[in-house]
Motif scaffolding. Sequence first.
Motif, mmCIF file in Angstrom:
data_model
loop_
_atom_site.group_PDB
_atom_site.id
_atom_site.type_symbol
_atom_site.label_atom_id
_atom_site.label_comp_id
_atom_site.label_asym_id
_atom_site.label_seq_id
_atom_site.Cartn_x
_atom_site.Cartn_y
_atom_site.Cartn_z
ATOM 1 N N MET A 76 18.892 -76.091 -3.492
ATOM 2 C CA MET A 76 19.847 -76.133 -2.252
ATOM 3 C C MET A 76 20.116 -74.758 -1.769
ATOM 4 O O MET A 76 20.033 -73.768 -2.333
ATOM 5 N N SER A 77 19.819 -74.759 -0.415
ATOM 6 C CA SER A 77 20.200 -73.560 0.399
ATOM 7 C C SER A 77 20.786 -74.074 1.571
ATOM 8 O O SER A 77 20.926 -74.940 1.950
ATOM 9 N N TRP A 78 21.311 -72.957 2.419
ATOM 10 C CA TRP A 78 21.990 -73.194 3.735
ATOM 11 C C TRP A 78 21.226 -73.971 4.537
ATOM 12 O O TRP A 78 21.362 -74.749 5.403
ATOM 13 N N ALA A 79 19.818 -73.441 4.556
ATOM 14 C CA ALA A 79 18.843 -73.904 5.504
ATOM 15 C C ALA A 79 18.466 -75.613 5.160
ATOM 16 O O ALA A 79 18.331 -76.361 6.030
ATOM 17 N N ARG A 80 18.424 -75.691 3.731
ATOM 18 C CA ARG A 80 18.284 -76.945 3.410
ATOM 19 C C ARG A 80 19.584 -77.927 3.973
ATOM 20 O O ARG A 80 19.258 -79.360 4.382
ATOM 21 N N ALA A 81 20.691 -77.330 3.489
ATOM 22 C CA ALA A 81 21.915 -78.045 4.032
ATOM 23 C C ALA A 81 21.990 -78.477 5.514
ATOM 24 O O ALA A 81 22.374 -79.638 5.912
ATOM 25 N N VAL A 82 21.731 -77.434 6.551
ATOM 26 C CA VAL A 82 21.506 -77.767 7.736
ATOM 27 C C VAL A 82 20.716 -78.855 8.157
ATOM 28 O O VAL A 82 20.890 -79.706 8.948
ATOM 29 N N THR A 83 19.437 -78.647 7.736
ATOM 30 C CA THR A 83 18.438 -79.672 7.935
ATOM 31 C C THR A 83 18.730 -80.925 7.338
ATOM 32 O O THR A 83 18.726 -81.898 8.154
ATOM 33 N N LEU A 84 19.530 -81.305 6.498
ATOM 34 C CA LEU A 84 19.915 -82.573 5.770
ATOM 35 C C LEU A 84 21.121 -82.962 6.655
ATOM 36 O O LEU A 84 20.809 -84.245 6.909
ATOM 37 N N GLY A 85 21.850 -82.136 7.053
ATOM 38 C CA GLY A 85 23.050 -82.514 7.950
ATOM 39 C C GLY A 85 22.253 -83.076 9.399
ATOM 40 O O GLY A 85 22.748 -84.197 9.914
ATOM 41 N N ALA A 86 21.391 -82.468 9.869
ATOM 42 C CA ALA A 86 20.682 -82.759 11.135
ATOM 43 C C ALA A 86 20.011 -84.133 11.147
ATOM 44 O O ALA A 86 20.022 -84.955 11.993
ATOM 45 N N VAL A 88 20.802 -86.555 8.874
ATOM 46 C CA VAL A 88 21.524 -87.896 8.596
ATOM 47 C C VAL A 88 22.386 -87.996 9.882
ATOM 48 O O VAL A 88 22.306 -89.180 10.472
ATOM 49 N N LEU A 89 22.687 -86.925 10.893
ATOM 50 C CA LEU A 89 23.080 -87.218 12.286
ATOM 51 C C LEU A 89 22.128 -87.955 12.999
ATOM 52 O O LEU A 89 22.513 -88.928 13.720
ATOM 53 N N LEU A 90 20.770 -87.515 12.963
ATOM 54 C CA LEU A 90 19.675 -88.125 13.740
ATOM 55 C C LEU A 90 19.616 -89.512 13.433
ATOM 56 O O LEU A 90 19.381 -90.550 14.233
ATOM 57 N N LEU A 91 19.580 -89.733 11.939
ATOM 58 C CA LEU A 91 19.399 -91.142 11.588
ATOM 59 C C LEU A 91 20.435 -92.029 12.093
ATOM 60 O O LEU A 91 20.371 -93.204 12.305
ATOM 61 N N ALA A 92 21.843 -91.570 11.738
ATOM 62 C CA ALA A 92 22.964 -92.206 12.495
ATOM 63 C C ALA A 92 22.781 -92.586 13.817
ATOM 64 O O ALA A 92 23.192 -93.949 14.228
ATOM 65 N N ALA A 230 12.513 -84.166 6.591
ATOM 66 C CA ALA A 230 11.196 -84.456 7.370
ATOM 67 C C ALA A 230 11.843 -85.050 8.393
ATOM 68 O O ALA A 230 11.214 -85.031 9.654
ATOM 69 N N VAL A 231 12.824 -85.955 8.318
ATOM 70 C CA VAL A 231 13.229 -87.088 9.286
ATOM 71 C C VAL A 231 13.562 -86.116 10.588
ATOM 72 O O VAL A 231 13.397 -86.558 11.619
ATOM 73 N N ALA A 232 14.471 -85.005 10.439
ATOM 74 C CA ALA A 232 15.146 -84.347 11.467
ATOM 75 C C ALA A 232 13.969 -83.677 12.467
ATOM 76 O O ALA A 232 14.096 -84.086 13.636
#
Length: 429
Positions: A76-86, A88-92, A230-232
């Motif tokens: 985990m890294s801040w870059a991965r956390a930001v990408t995961l958050g993006a 989730v938001l895009l999927l939502a 990869a979704v973001a």
Amino acid sequence: MTTTPAAGSCPQCAEPTVAIGVPHRWCPACEWNLDRDTPAVVGWKWVDQWLHGVARRLTEGQFAALVDGPLTRRSMSWARAVTLGAAVLLLAGVLAIAVFGVWLILSGQGLIVAGLGLLVLGVAFVLRPRLGRLATHLKDAREVDRASAPELFGLVDRVAAEVGAPLPHVLLIGYEFNAYTSVVGLRRRRILYLGVPLWATLAPPERVALIGHELGHFVNGDVRRGLLTAVAENTLGRLAVLFAPSPNGLRGLTGFVSYAVSSVIFRAVQAVQVVLYWTSQRDSQRAEYLADEMGARAGGSAAAVRLADHLLLRTPLDLVLQRESRAGNGMPAWRAASAATRDSHAAYLPPLRRLSRHAGVSLFASHPPGGLRAEMIERRPQYAATVTLDEEAATRIDAEFGAFPERVRQALAGGGPASERRRPRTPTH
């Protein structure tokens, strides 16, 4: 007193200039005159120059931090956390669009509203997440199995064990001067692709380093390989295509309003893309360095450096492959001719490495510049090869490809450079 530089000398540092890689002379010592070739990102020159400068500082800073520091996988890294958050938001957001479209259709407010609901559902369908399909990769490649290619699979087994990577589910050989790995489908099937033109031009130790690098992508924590991460990027890319403004629609007030709205949305999506790439691609480049080190552990550091430099010579090697293919020569001739080309271009490698540090940097680049990759391997702890491949075994592997190399030869003879053949959009070496 000022002096006038000699002909062919840099006006800034008086070192010799070269005309390698770009159509004008430049200085490998201080990079004078290279700023004429700033890559376009958004199309505004001053913005592109600023973004290129930011990318250059980030790339060079990461190299300096890693070359003498720890290079291990990060879960985990801040870059991965930001990408995961993006992601989730895009999927939502896509799910909300789909739900809204269904509500409009079922609201019973007439055909116009129902038609609008179908349109909204269509947008959600276009933006849906894709998990990839094996069939897409098979369009320009051939799958090989363990029964028909035991020597190749044995090599992959040994390299995988050395770098601690899982085995690929599917092994493909193809037409390109390239190699890559990918993960597709709900079952996350792992793919290893080896392009015959690249494979044929490598010496046996470099082939081991190549496989080590590619298999390293299964365990190096690359942010691009995750199911959600990869979704973001993919969803944002489809949004940009969907709302790209077209000047052809500028007819009347409605056309003008449509163009203005799509332009605003398009630029907003571009801005989000830049920010997302700004964060995630540093993580991806770090993973590339780690994959290079895994290749060095398997094939040896010297072979991994030669592999990185080999890719910097892609243009002259493409020409050699075309020449030999048009003469009716196959893989053995490709290997001999490419070795001669590498020897004759050895003096060009230092400026090509330097050029890559300018031309190969971008906020959108998932790979570090080739010159930095070679230098990273050279400056980090040196490894001896732990997996060996002799010439006889390499020849047996080539024989396992059967008639496929002849099809590749015919394509090269009549279809242009191997590096320009179209293939599915996947991570590259």
